[in-house]
Design an enzyme around this catalytic site. Structure first.
Site, PDB file in Angstrom:
ATOM      1  N   CYS A 121      30.724  70.923 -35.710  1.00 23.54           N
ATOM      2  CA  CYS A 121      31.482  70.234 -36.768  1.00 23.54           C
ATOM      3  C   CYS A 121      32.396  69.244 -36.059  1.00 23.54           C
ATOM      4  O   CYS A 121      33.592  69.497 -35.899  1.00 23.54           O
ATOM      5  CB  CYS A 121      32.321  71.231 -37.566  1.00 23.54           C
ATOM      6  N   GLY A 139      33.341  65.760 -36.335  1.00 21.26           N
ATOM      7  CA  GLY A 139      34.180  64.634 -36.752  1.00 21.26           C
ATOM      8  C   GLY A 139      35.642  65.006 -36.925  1.00 21.26           C
ATOM      9  O   GLY A 139      35.918  66.097 -37.414  1.00 21.26           O
ATOM     10  N   GLY A 150      36.145  63.971 -33.762  1.00 20.31           N
ATOM     11  CA  GLY A 150      35.725  63.984 -32.364  1.00 20.31           C
ATOM     12  C   GLY A 150      36.804  64.324 -31.348  1.00 20.31           C
ATOM     13  O   GLY A 150      36.566  64.210 -30.146  1.00 20.31           O
ATOM     14  N   LYS A 156      38.063  67.228 -30.418  1.00 22.50           N
ATOM     15  CA  LYS A 156      37.665  68.333 -29.524  1.00 22.50           C
ATOM     16  C   LYS A 156      36.367  67.976 -28.794  1.00 22.50           C
ATOM     17  O   LYS A 156      36.167  68.388 -27.648  1.00 22.50           O
ATOM     18  CB  LYS A 156      37.521  69.638 -30.306  1.00 22.50           C
ATOM     19  N   GLU A 202      27.730  66.271 -36.916  1.00 21.00           N
ATOM     20  CA  GLU A 202      28.704  66.064 -37.984  1.00 21.00           C
ATOM     21  C   GLU A 202      27.942  65.740 -39.268  1.00 21.00           C
ATOM     22  O   GLU A 202      26.973  64.988 -39.247  1.00 21.00           O
ATOM     23  CB  GLU A 202      29.671  64.938 -37.582  1.00 21.00           C
ATOM     24  N   ASP A 240      23.395  68.493 -41.158  1.00 24.49           N
ATOM     25  CA  ASP A 240      24.083  69.652 -41.728  1.00 24.49           C
ATOM     26  C   ASP A 240      24.091  70.764 -40.676  1.00 24.49           C
ATOM     27  O   ASP A 240      23.027  71.275 -40.297  1.00 24.49           O
ATOM     28  CB  ASP A 240      23.338  70.097 -42.990  1.00 24.49           C
ATOM     29  N   ASP A 284      34.210  74.337 -35.211  1.00 22.65           N
ATOM     30  CA  ASP A 284      35.576  74.050 -35.699  1.00 22.65           C
ATOM     31  C   ASP A 284      35.432  73.741 -37.179  1.00 22.65           C
ATOM     32  O   ASP A 284      35.340  72.588 -37.583  1.00 22.65           O
ATOM     33  CB  ASP A 284      36.116  72.852 -34.902  1.00 22.65           C
ATOM     34  N   CYS A 334      41.985  75.380 -38.411  1.00 26.17           N
ATOM     35  CA  CYS A 334      43.412  75.004 -38.374  1.00 26.17           C
ATOM     36  C   CYS A 334      44.088  75.593 -39.610  1.00 26.17           C
ATOM     37  O   CYS A 334      44.884  74.950 -40.275  1.00 26.17           O
ATOM     38  CB  CYS A 334      43.621  73.501 -38.240  1.00 26.17           C
TER      39      CYS A 334
HETATM   40  C1  LIG Z   1      37.966  70.683 -38.900  1.00 27.24           C
HETATM   41  S1  LIG Z   1      37.003  69.263 -38.958  1.00 27.24           S
HETATM   42  C2  LIG Z   1      36.487  69.119 -37.286  1.00 27.24           C
HETATM   43  C3  LIG Z   1      37.521  68.471 -36.399  1.00 27.24           C
HETATM   44  C4  LIG Z   1      36.938  68.111 -35.059  1.00 27.24           C
HETATM   45  N1  LIG Z   1      36.366  69.266 -34.396  1.00 27.24           N
HETATM   46  C5  LIG Z   1      37.973  67.467 -34.165  1.00 27.24           C
HETATM   47  O1  LIG Z   1      38.568  68.166 -33.343  1.00 27.24           O
HETATM   48  O2  LIG Z   1      38.176  66.250 -34.280  1.00 27.24           O
HETATM   49  C6  LIG Z   1      35.557  69.834 -39.736  1.00 27.24           C
HETATM   50  C7  LIG Z   1      34.444  68.804 -39.761  1.00 27.24           C
HETATM   51  O3  LIG Z   1      33.274  69.469 -40.225  1.00 27.24           O
HETATM   52  C8  LIG Z   1      32.523  68.557 -40.984  1.00 27.24           C
HETATM   53  N2  LIG Z   1      31.573  69.339 -41.797  1.00 27.24           N
HETATM   54  C9  LIG Z   1      31.724  69.833 -43.042  1.00 27.24           C
HETATM   55  N3  LIG Z   1      30.625  70.490 -43.419  1.00 27.24           N
HETATM   56  C10 LIG Z   1      29.754  70.405 -42.391  1.00 27.24           C
HETATM   57  C11 LIG Z   1      28.428  70.847 -42.185  1.00 27.24           C
HETATM   58  N4  LIG Z   1      27.771  71.542 -43.131  1.00 27.24           N
HETATM   59  N5  LIG Z   1      27.822  70.552 -41.017  1.00 27.24           N
HETATM   60  C12 LIG Z   1      28.468  69.842 -40.067  1.00 27.24           C
HETATM   61  N6  LIG Z   1      29.717  69.384 -40.209  1.00 27.24           N
HETATM   62  C13 LIG Z   1      30.349  69.661 -41.355  1.00 27.24           C
HETATM   63  C14 LIG Z   1      33.562  67.807 -41.752  1.00 27.24           C
HETATM   64  O4  LIG Z   1      33.035  66.575 -42.205  1.00 27.24           O
HETATM   65  C15 LIG Z   1      34.664  67.640 -40.699  1.00 27.24           C
HETATM   66  O5  LIG Z   1      34.481  66.439 -40.019  1.00 27.24           O
END
Ligand SMILES: C[S@@+](CC[C@H](N)C(=O)[O-])C[C@H]1O[C@@H](n2cnc3c(N)ncnc32)[C@H](O)[C@@H]1O
Length: 515
Positions: free
Chosen positions: A311, A313, A315, A317, A336, A365, A383, A436
């Site tokens: 997950c 976005g 970016g 981490k 993402e 996904d 995350d 978080c």
């Molecule tokens: C908590 S944020 C991640 C923050 C990121 N790890 C960072 O440190 O910048 C969760 C991310 O998961 C994405 N997300 C939501 N559902 C998802 C899925 N089914 N598969 C992949 N990513 C997903 C969201 O769009 C979001 O960007």
């Protein structure tokens, strides 16, 4: 629409919701057809900017932290005026519940019946009177002028009358009058005094207890969630070092080995930030990524060649993991769901890719990746999207948007993502499950359910792994709780309330040549 996606993901680059709007169909602002940028500019537009920011957050569901820098830039507000606007805007958003309780006692009809734009003006005025060191006559007269300019003469006299009543008492006097009695209704009392929704107060008290701390810490926790966080920077591995940052005016970070402290203001103009060698990142987020990238070195029992960020976005981490793949001779796949957020990941990691880090991005996904690439990765970061109840310091408006129903939707998705992360892990590979939010339903309960459901997973003690990312001088003193997972707290660690759990897969099928 899924609330989580709407709040966290469905936005354009300006922080506005991409489709649908909370404001749509609701009361329209009746005071001016034009936006501030189209109106006559005033000599000191600080309060106009704060008001426009509140409107965008309310009507367009915008993120406060994206809206404010844009408004400050377009109105050319800088220096002390920008500091004033920032305090007024964020402070009014954080204090909204408390201000509304007080304003409700000063208006002779329900606040919900007052035009929303006028309520915004009243919140700004009341905040200046009760929470800032603005002289009372200036706070009142400037807010009345704002009402006259933005709403009309009738609104000005209404605002004048209400603010005069607000100014008759101090904040403690008002709280003594409007907050429920602490002994009779603790959550209701704290909700008003610390300006959090009642359900969030309850959830945070349960989280403190559920993560092995005392419920008595709730006052400290809520106060810490209301304090403006200091700006912490992250050094991208291999692209800069602390000496270079100190030359640019930064200081040493408090906890993370990759952190630096920025004294004040927006570091966005710094060349190192523009070159992608440094970024703003909470130290709790840094420790979560470092627990996997550094701390899991002795925990991984698989060939350590392929890492996954499920997950990714925007970016933050990914960049820490990606930068640290080099020392392990590994590559990183960053997945993402949202295409525009994958683009943010690409921008974030571009400088690392140029420096030779093998980072690949993909819009997909994450719940399907485990089925598609089973048993491939030695380290997996998941995350997950979460309520963000641990990051309220930086997202002042989030507490008013979230609802208890969000937690249910999110925890289903969180379980699906964790299952997929575990399926993608190799035999002996380590998965870091991170949120978080300290909410028990998004943290311990998710992990406990998955452990119950699968015989191929063991939970590891995350404390030593997290400690590996902490500056050596602080390692002995940092309190990481009773384990095996780690819950960081704003009032204890000065970070966002990040949750970090490490799980190792055992008995996963070995997959030859999966790409
Ligand atoms: C908590 S944020 C991640 C923050 C990121 N790890 C960072 O440190 O910048 C969760 C991310 O998961 C994405 N997300 C939501 N559902 C998802 C899925 N089914 N598969 C992949 N990513 C997903 C969201 O769009 C979001 O960007």
């Amino acid at each position: 629409m899924n609330n989580q996606r709407r709040d966290r993901d469905g936005r354009d680059a300006k922080g506005r919701e991409r489709s649908g709007s909370r404001g749509r169909g609701g009361p329209r602002r009746g005071y001016s057809a034009s936006r501030p940028s189209e109106r006559e500019r005033r000599a000191t537009p600080s309060r106009q900017v704060a008001l426009e920011g509140l409107r965008l957050v309310r009507e367009e569901d915008s993120y406060a932290n994206l809206v404010l820098p844009r408004l400050l830039r377009s109105w050319r507000v800088s220096g002390r005026d920008a500091a004033f606007t920032t305090e007024l805007f964020y402070g009014s958003l954080r204090a909204q519940g408390r201000l509304d309780a007080i304003l409700g006692a000063c208006v002779n009809r329900p606040l919900a019946d007052v035009e929303p734009a006028l309520v915004d003006v009243l919140r700004l005025g009341a905040y200046q009177l009760l929470d800032m060191t603005v002289a009372p006559h200036a706070a009142t007269s400037e807010t009345v002028a704002l009402a006259r300019a933005e709403v009309g003469a009738g609104a000005a006299s209404f605002v004048n009358a209400v603010l005069r009543r607000v100014g008759e008492r101090t904040l403690p006097e008002w709280l003594a009058e409007v907050a429920p009695d602490r002994e009779q209704d603790l959550a209701g009392h704290l909700a008003v005094v610390h300006s959090h929704p009642r359900w969030v107060v309850r959830a945070l008290m349960d989280a403190l207890a559920g993560h092995g701390r005392s419920r008595e810490e709730i006052d400290e926790l809520l106060a810490a969630q209301n304090a403006a966080p200091s700006v912490s920077l992250v050094m991208r591995p291999g692209l800069t070092d602390l000496d270079e940052l100190i030359d640019h005016g930064a200081g040493q970070g408090r906890l993370s080995v990759f952190a630096a402290a920025w004294p004040s203001g927006d570091p966005g103009g710094m060349d190192l930030v523009q070159q992608g060698r440094v970024a703003v990142q909470d130290e709790g987020s840094q420790l979560a990524a470092l627990a996997l990238a550094l701390g899991a070195d002795d925990l991984v029992r698989a060939e350590d060649a392929h890492w996954l960020d499920l997950c990714a976005g925007p970016g933050g981490k990914t960049a820490l993991l990606g930068g640290l793949t080099v020392g392990h001779d590994a590559d990183l796949l960053a997945v993402e769901l949202q295409e525009h957020r994958t683009e943010l990941v690409e921008r974030t990691v571009a400088a690392l890719q140029e420096a030779g880090c093998e980072i690949t991005t993909r819009t997909a996904d994450g719940t399907t990746i485990g089925g598609e690439l089973p048993g491939r990765f030695s380290r997996v970061l998941v995350d997950v999207p979460c309520s963000g109840l641990g990051a309220l310091r930086r997202r002042p408006e989030a507490r008013w948007r979230r609802t208890p129903a969000d937690i249910g939707h999110l925890s289903t998705l969180q379980r699906d993502l964790l299952r997929s992360a575990l399926d993608a892990a190799a035999d002996g590979g380590v998965v870091a499950y991170v949120t978080c939010s300290p909410h028990i339903a998004e943290t311990r309960l998710v992990v406990a359910d998955i452990l119950k459901e699968r015989g191929d997973v063991e939970q590891l003690d995350a404390r030593e792994a997290v400690r590996a990312g902490v500056l050596p001088a602080q390692r002995a003193g940092v309190d990481l709780g009773e384990g095996p997972s780690v819950q960081l707290w704003p009032h204890v660690h000065g970070t966002d309330a990040m949750y970090i759990s490490l799980l190792r897969r055992q008995g996963a099928p070995t997959v030859e040549g999966t790409a």
